[in-house]
Structures are given as structure tokens and as C-alpha cells.
Design a protein around this motif. Structure first.
Motif, PDB file in Angstrom:
ATOM      1  N   UNK A 182       0.859  -3.989 -10.778  1.00 52.10           N
ATOM      2  CA  UNK A 182       1.259  -5.261 -10.290  1.00 52.10           C
ATOM      3  C   UNK A 182       0.093  -5.553  -9.128  1.00 52.10           C
ATOM      4  N   UNK A 183      -0.347  -4.700  -8.288  1.00 51.86           N
ATOM      5  CA  UNK A 183      -1.331  -5.024  -7.279  1.00 51.86           C
ATOM      6  C   UNK A 183      -2.595  -5.461  -7.930  1.00 51.86           C
TER       7      UNK A 183
ATOM      8  N   UNK B 254       0.723  -1.301  -0.115  1.00 49.13           N
ATOM      9  CA  UNK B 254       0.156  -0.015   0.042  1.00 49.13           C
ATOM     10  C   UNK B 254       1.018   1.285  -0.084  1.00 49.13           C
ATOM     11  N   UNK B 255       2.206   1.239   0.688  1.00 51.38           N
ATOM     12  CA  UNK B 255       2.960   2.245   0.689  1.00 51.38           C
ATOM     13  C   UNK B 255       3.351   2.666  -0.652  1.00 51.38           C
ATOM     14  N   UNK B 256       3.645   1.864  -1.571  1.00 53.55           N
ATOM     15  CA  UNK B 256       4.011   2.176  -2.942  1.00 53.55           C
ATOM     16  C   UNK B 256       2.820   3.136  -3.575  1.00 53.55           C
ATOM     17  N   UNK B 257       1.803   2.567  -3.377  1.00 51.78           N
ATOM     18  CA  UNK B 257       0.578   3.643  -4.022  1.00 51.78           C
ATOM     19  C   UNK B 257       0.304   4.890  -3.236  1.00 51.78           C
ATOM     20  N   UNK B 258       0.461   4.763  -2.023  1.00 52.57           N
ATOM     21  CA  UNK B 258       0.461   6.148  -1.386  1.00 52.57           C
ATOM     22  C   UNK B 258       1.562   7.114  -1.559  1.00 52.57           C
ATOM     23  N   UNK B 259       2.592   6.608  -1.884  1.00 54.93           N
ATOM     24  CA  UNK B 259       3.799   7.397  -2.440  1.00 54.93           C
ATOM     25  C   UNK B 259       3.395   8.013  -3.593  1.00 54.93           C
ATOM     26  N   UNK B 260       2.856   7.180  -4.654  1.00 53.93           N
ATOM     27  CA  UNK B 260       2.338   7.626  -6.040  1.00 53.93           C
ATOM     28  C   UNK B 260       1.243   8.849  -5.835  1.00 53.93           C
ATOM     29  N   UNK B 261       0.451   8.617  -4.931  1.00 53.15           N
ATOM     30  CA  UNK B 261      -0.727   9.560  -4.574  1.00 53.15           C
ATOM     31  C   UNK B 261      -0.212  10.819  -4.345  1.00 53.15           C
ATOM     32  N   UNK B 262       0.706  10.737  -3.524  1.00 54.66           N
ATOM     33  CA  UNK B 262       1.338  12.067  -2.597  1.00 54.66           C
ATOM     34  C   UNK B 262       2.078  12.793  -3.958  1.00 54.66           C
ATOM     35  N   UNK B 263       2.763  12.062  -4.857  1.00 53.72           N
ATOM     36  CA  UNK B 263       3.563  12.588  -6.122  1.00 53.72           C
ATOM     37  C   UNK B 263       2.914  13.314  -6.849  1.00 53.72           C
TER      38      UNK B 263
END
Length: 574
Positions: free
Chosen positions: A173-174, A73-82
Motif C-alpha cells: 500500500x505504501x 510507518x508503525x505498520x512497517x515497524x510492526x512487521x519488521x519486529x515480527x
């Protein structure tokens, strides 16, 4: 007739599946001039695409099942923030308004400029974060171009399939994992890419860097994917299928056995306790590491606080971030001070002049901090304040001589005196250690060990600097060899120097989490390993099955070999 292909194996396991190619590749991005009355409408169109991209990622995140490792989930959170990062949005809007060009062309310029900065970075791990920029900007671009990538439909009759693509985003991937994809094969990427990290976390066999895979592998043909060796066999015969089906069953039994190790200490057959630690980046990772059985954190990177922004993070912002992560870790946490270089102008907005010819050998890490003491002082004050919340160690990167180490320690002590005068709470004892990643530091380890409280061997850079190669450069990365005799002798010398001085020596590089090297490292005397949480149980199983005393004798004899192939054969037989 079978076809045998080789790439970089990044996630262990065997898959026997049919090929489904996922088309993407380079987008055809038009560029055209806007009339003055079209400019604001184009800005609105850009922000509309950005909002739609964020909605898509939030939808993906909402579909992540309960109990899935938090780093996914952290990967997706990072992209949302970016998506909201001003280095993307402000620059793109400026291109639209100042150059009067369409949103797609403006975003392409922003993307290319950011990627150019990341590609200049000397840290191989941070350099792969260019993928984040590529994926985030690519998602917005596809919306602007009305060319959104379609994922392959789930195979009929539940038949397993392997995705073959140029690259795969974390969101892809998810979603594909939920369709029970059997394996990933990508033409680009490396062992530190998000594709690799996510595939390992999800337990999906994966191979990256297999050039021309989409051209060489036909749609729907049966292939075998060996994610550890990095091999793909297309159109396999019955003998190959039988062999790899047996390996599949063996791997499944192996994975099932790992679960039983979760609550067990990493103690070898001859009673040696080995500390297995985790490398983490986010507070959420601390929980994942603990669940995997890690006894603490051997490396917490701090660079992410400095990246993708124009202003340096304040002491208060850093303190809050460090206090959060320290509070989340039950054991010791080793925090590495800033490991960025003067080439990373995007990170601080400071003017540094032209980029260095070779940033890996330039003003970076502890060198930059000593040259700009205020930058270092702010971070150190925040770290010392955070030490009040747990067991903190401070690790200094890229130390190459004793003078650097002592100078940094003097600056840390000065910051401590400031905080004490201000009445700020902090731990009485915060050990300061040196990261051994420069050959000069490894050779001078006996001298450094008389002053440092601990060592941590950063094998990623140590190997690159020792062999004079860049492992993310496709032209020379075949020379990247953890088993090169020079590398092994430097590692052994560092471990022995620490032992003689009575200080702990850990390893936090990628080599520490690779099960292929665990017995070798145990034989060299290493007892503190720090790795990605997904590797902890794999390494623990090898530890509990090993007789370390016998390994030390075998490794010592192997290192005396003069013939490189004989050395490799002996090490493989450990």
C-alpha cells in the motif's frame, strides 16, 4: 453494459480509474524430507530469507515521505519486529530440525498454527491481526520460493488506476500510494484490516471483501469506485461518469474544508461542547491524534504487550510501556485492562487445555483477570505507577454485573495499598470505569452507574452480542446492523443512565468514528466520542454544523417508530 458490484466500503472517496490486477493468491509450497547433513544448511537458508525480508521492509520504510502520518510507518515497524519474533523463528527452526523438512514447509506450519490461534480470538479487532502473520510469513516464503510479488508499474501518461487484488500488504500500500494509485479493491479483508486502516489514513478510496473481483473486473477497463458505499461500477456509461465526477469534486471540496477545523473546538451550533477522543495503540499515535484535534485518548489497548510471546510481560516492562504512552498524551488517557481470553495460549505460554467452543462467550477479559488475580495485579500495579505521569483512567472490559466491577475495584485498591506502602509515586485519583459491551451491562446500567466513575460503550461487541452474530463471519455478517432498534435502545438506555447518575459516557467502538452515525449519536445524547485519529475531523465537521437540541427531539421521535424501514428512513434524514 455496466456491471455493478458491492463489497465493504472502508475508506471514503470516489475514484474513476482503470483496473490493474495484482496477482498473488496461494503459494504452491513444496514439502520434502532433508537428509541429516542438509538440516543446518536449511536453517541457514531460512535465516537468510528472513534477513532479506527485513531489508525489503526497511527499504520501504526509508521511502515514506516526511510528514506522512506516523501510524503508516508503525505498520512497517510492526512487521519488521515480527520478523524476529520467536514464535515465528523458533517454531520454524524446530520444524526443520525435528521433522527434517524444508524451510518453506516448516514456515507454512508455523504460519498456519499462529493463524489458527488468531482466528479463535473473540475480539474482532485482534482477530484481524492474523493478517500480520500472513503478510510477514508470506514475504519470507516468497523469498524462499524465489516468487516475489511484483507490483504493477505506474500507469502511462499519469492516468489513474485502481489496484484489484486478493489482498494487499501494508508495504504494498505504501509503495503503491507513492505511485498515486487511485483506489484499492481486495477480495478479502474487513473494516478493521490493515488495508482498510491504511487506506483511510492515506485518504485512498478502498473496498474490501469483494469476492471474485479479479475474475469479474478486466485488466485496463474503466471502473468507478465508491469507497463509502462499497460500490464498483465497471464499464460505466456517460451518465454515471458525469454523476460520479460531480461527487468527486464535492468530496475534494469537503476534504479541503476539513483542514480548517484542525484548531477549532468541537462545539455545536447550539453551544454543546463535544469531546472527540482517539483510539490508539502506540506512543507515536498520540502525536497523530493531537494533530488531528483529539482532546485525549478514549481507548488505549494493552493486549499487544501480551501477544506473540511465551512469557508474560513483567510489571517493570508494562510500567515503562504505559509511562511512555501516558507521557505522550496531553489530555486524559483511558487505558483498557487486558482483554484477552483463555483461548490465546500463544500469548502467555500457560496451559489452558482445549480451546473453548465459543471463545467470545468464555473465559476472557475481566473474567480471566478475576480468575487469575496475579495476572491482573501485575498489570494494575504498572498502570497505577504510570498514573504519576499523566491523567489516567482505568477501564474494565466485558463487565456483565456489578459483582465483577466491585471485585475488580477491590483488587485495584489492594494494589494501590501495596504501592503506597512501598513508597511508589502514583496519582491520588485514578477513575475506574466500565466498558458497556455486554447487553446485560447495558440493561443494568442504572445500577452500575451508581458505582462506576464513567462508562464507555464498545459498540463492536455490543452489536454482536445483542444480535447473536459474528461480524467477521461471511455467512452471517450481513446481519450486523448498528441501526437495529434493540441496539439503539441499549445505547440510549446506557447514555441516559450515565446522565442521571452524573457520570460521563463515551463511545469507543467503530460506530463512534463513522460519520454516518454522528448525528444519530448526538441525538441520543452522546457527547464523548473516541475513534481512529483519521476520523476526528470528519466527525468534528458534523458536530459544528449540528443543532443538538433539534437532533435529540428528532431522534427521540424516530425511536418510537414501530416499522423498521420507517425508522431507518427517519434516521437517514437527520
Amino acid at each position: 453494459m455496466s456491471l455493478w458490484l458491492s463489497g465493504i466500503g472502508v475508506s471514503r472517496g470516489i475514484a474513476i480509474a482503470r483496473v490493474q490486477r495484482m496477482h498473488g493468491g496461494e503459494l504452491d509450497i513444496p514439502e520434502y524430507r532433508l537428509s541429516p547433513n542438509e538440516i543446518e544448511g536449511e536453517v541457514v537458508r531460512f535465516f537468510g530469507a528472513q534477513r532479506r525480508a527485513k531489508e525489503q521492509l526497511r527499504e520501504v520504510r526509508s521511502r515514506i515521505p516526511e510528514g506522512t502520518p506516523g501510524d503508516i510507518a508503525a505498520f512497517i515497524d510492526t512487521h519488521i519486529l515480527m520478523m524476529d519474533d520467536r514464535s515465528i523463528t523458533d517454531a520454524t527452526v524446530a520444524h526443520i530440525r525435528n521433522e527434517r523438512i524444508n524451510a518453506e514447509a516448516a514456515l507454512r506450519r508455523t504460519r498456519d498454527a499462529l493463524i489458527a490461534v488468531f482466528e479463535q480470538m473473540d475480539d474482532a479487532y485482534l482477530r484481524t491481526r492474523r493478517d500480520d502473520v500472513e503478510h510477514v510469513c508470506g514475504r519470507i516464503l516468497r523469498i524462499l520460493l524465489k516468487s516475489e510479488r511484483q507490483l504493477p508499474a505506474k500507469a502511462e501518461h499519469g492516468e489513474p488506476y485502481a489496484i484489484v487484488a486478493d489482498d494487499v500488504t501494508p508495504a504494498d500500500i505504501i509503495l503503491l500510494a507513492q505511485q498515486q494509485v487511485a483506489a484499492f479493491i481486495t477480495e478479502y479483508g474487513g473494516p478493521l484490516s490493515h488495508t482498510a486502516i491504511l487506506a483511510r489514513s492515506l485518504g485512498i478510496p478502498a473496498i474490501v471483501g469483494l469476492r471474485d473481483a479479479r475474475r469479474l473486473l478486466r485488466e485496463n477497463e474503466t471502473i468507478i469506485v465508491d469507497g463509502e458505499a462499497g460500490h464498483v461500477i465497471a464499464d460505466p456509461d456517460e451518465q454515471a461518469l458525469a454523476f460520479y465526477r460531480a461527487k468527486q469534486r464535492e468530496h475534494a471540496r469537503h476534504r479541503a474544508g476539513l483542514v480548517k477545523l484542525k484548531g477549532r473546538a468541537a462545539i455545536s451550533r447550539d453551544g454543546v461542547h463535544v469531546r472527540l477522543l482517539a483510539n490508539i495503540e502506540l506512543p507515536e499515535d498520540a502525536r497523530i491524534a493531537e494533530e488531528a484535534g483529539a482532546e485525549g485518548v478514549g481507548l488505549y489497548r494493552t493486549e499487544f504487550l501480551y501477544m506473540n510471546r511465551k512469557e508474560l510481560p513483567s510489571e517493570e516492562e508494562q510500567y515503562e510501556a504505559y509511562a511512555r504512552i501516558v507521557s505522550a498524551v496531553s489530555g486524559t488517557i483511558t487505558i483498557r485492562t487486558l482483554d484477552l481470553g483463555a483461548d490465546k495460549q500463544v500469548d502467555s505460554g500457560r496451559s489452558h487445555g482445549p480451546l473453548p467452543t465459543n471463545p467470545a462467550l468464555g473465559l476472557r477479559a475481566i473474567r480471566l483477570c478475576l480468575k487469575e488475580p496475579e495476572l491482573f495485579r501485575v498489570q494494575v500495579r504498572a498502570l497505577l505507577r504510570a498514573s504519576a505521569h499523566g491523567r489516567v483512567q482505568i477501564m474494565l472490559p466485558m463487565i456483565s454485573n456489578l459483582q465483577e466491577y466491585r471485585q475488580a475495584c477491590a483488587m485495584i485498591e489492594a494494589a494501590r495499598e501495596e504501592l503506597r506502602a512501598e513508597g511508589r509515586p502514583m496519582a491520588e485519583d485514578v477513575p475506574i470505569g466500565a466498558m458497556i459491551e455486554v447487553p446485560a451491562a447495558a440493561i443494568a446500567a442504572p445500577m452500575l452507574a451508581r458505582h462506576a466513575r464513567f462508562f464507555s460503550i464498545g459498540t463492536n461487541d455490543l452489536i454482536q452480542y445483542t444480535l447473536a452474530i459474528d461480524r467477521v463471519d461471511d455467512e452471517v455478517n450481513y446481519l450486523y446492523d448498528p441501526l437495529h432498534p434493540a441496539v439503539l435502545h441499549l445505547i440510549r438506555h446506557t447514555i441516559e443512565s450515565g446522565r442521571r447518575a452524573g457520570i460521563p459516557v463515551a463511545m469507543c467502538g467503530e460506530m463512534a468514528g463513522d460519520p454516518r452515525f454522528t448525528r444519530l449519536l448526538l441525538g441520543l445524547g452522546l457527547t464523548d466520542f473516541s475513534m481512529h485519529p483519521a476520523s476526528v475531523l470528519e466527525v468534528k465537521q458534523i458536530v459544528v454544523e449540528s443543532d443538538i437540541g433539534r437532533l435529540r427531539a428528532a431522534v427521540s421521535a424516530a425511536l418510537d417508530c414501530l416499522d423498521p424501514q420507517e425508522l431507518r428512513d427517519r434516521l437517514a434524514a437527520l
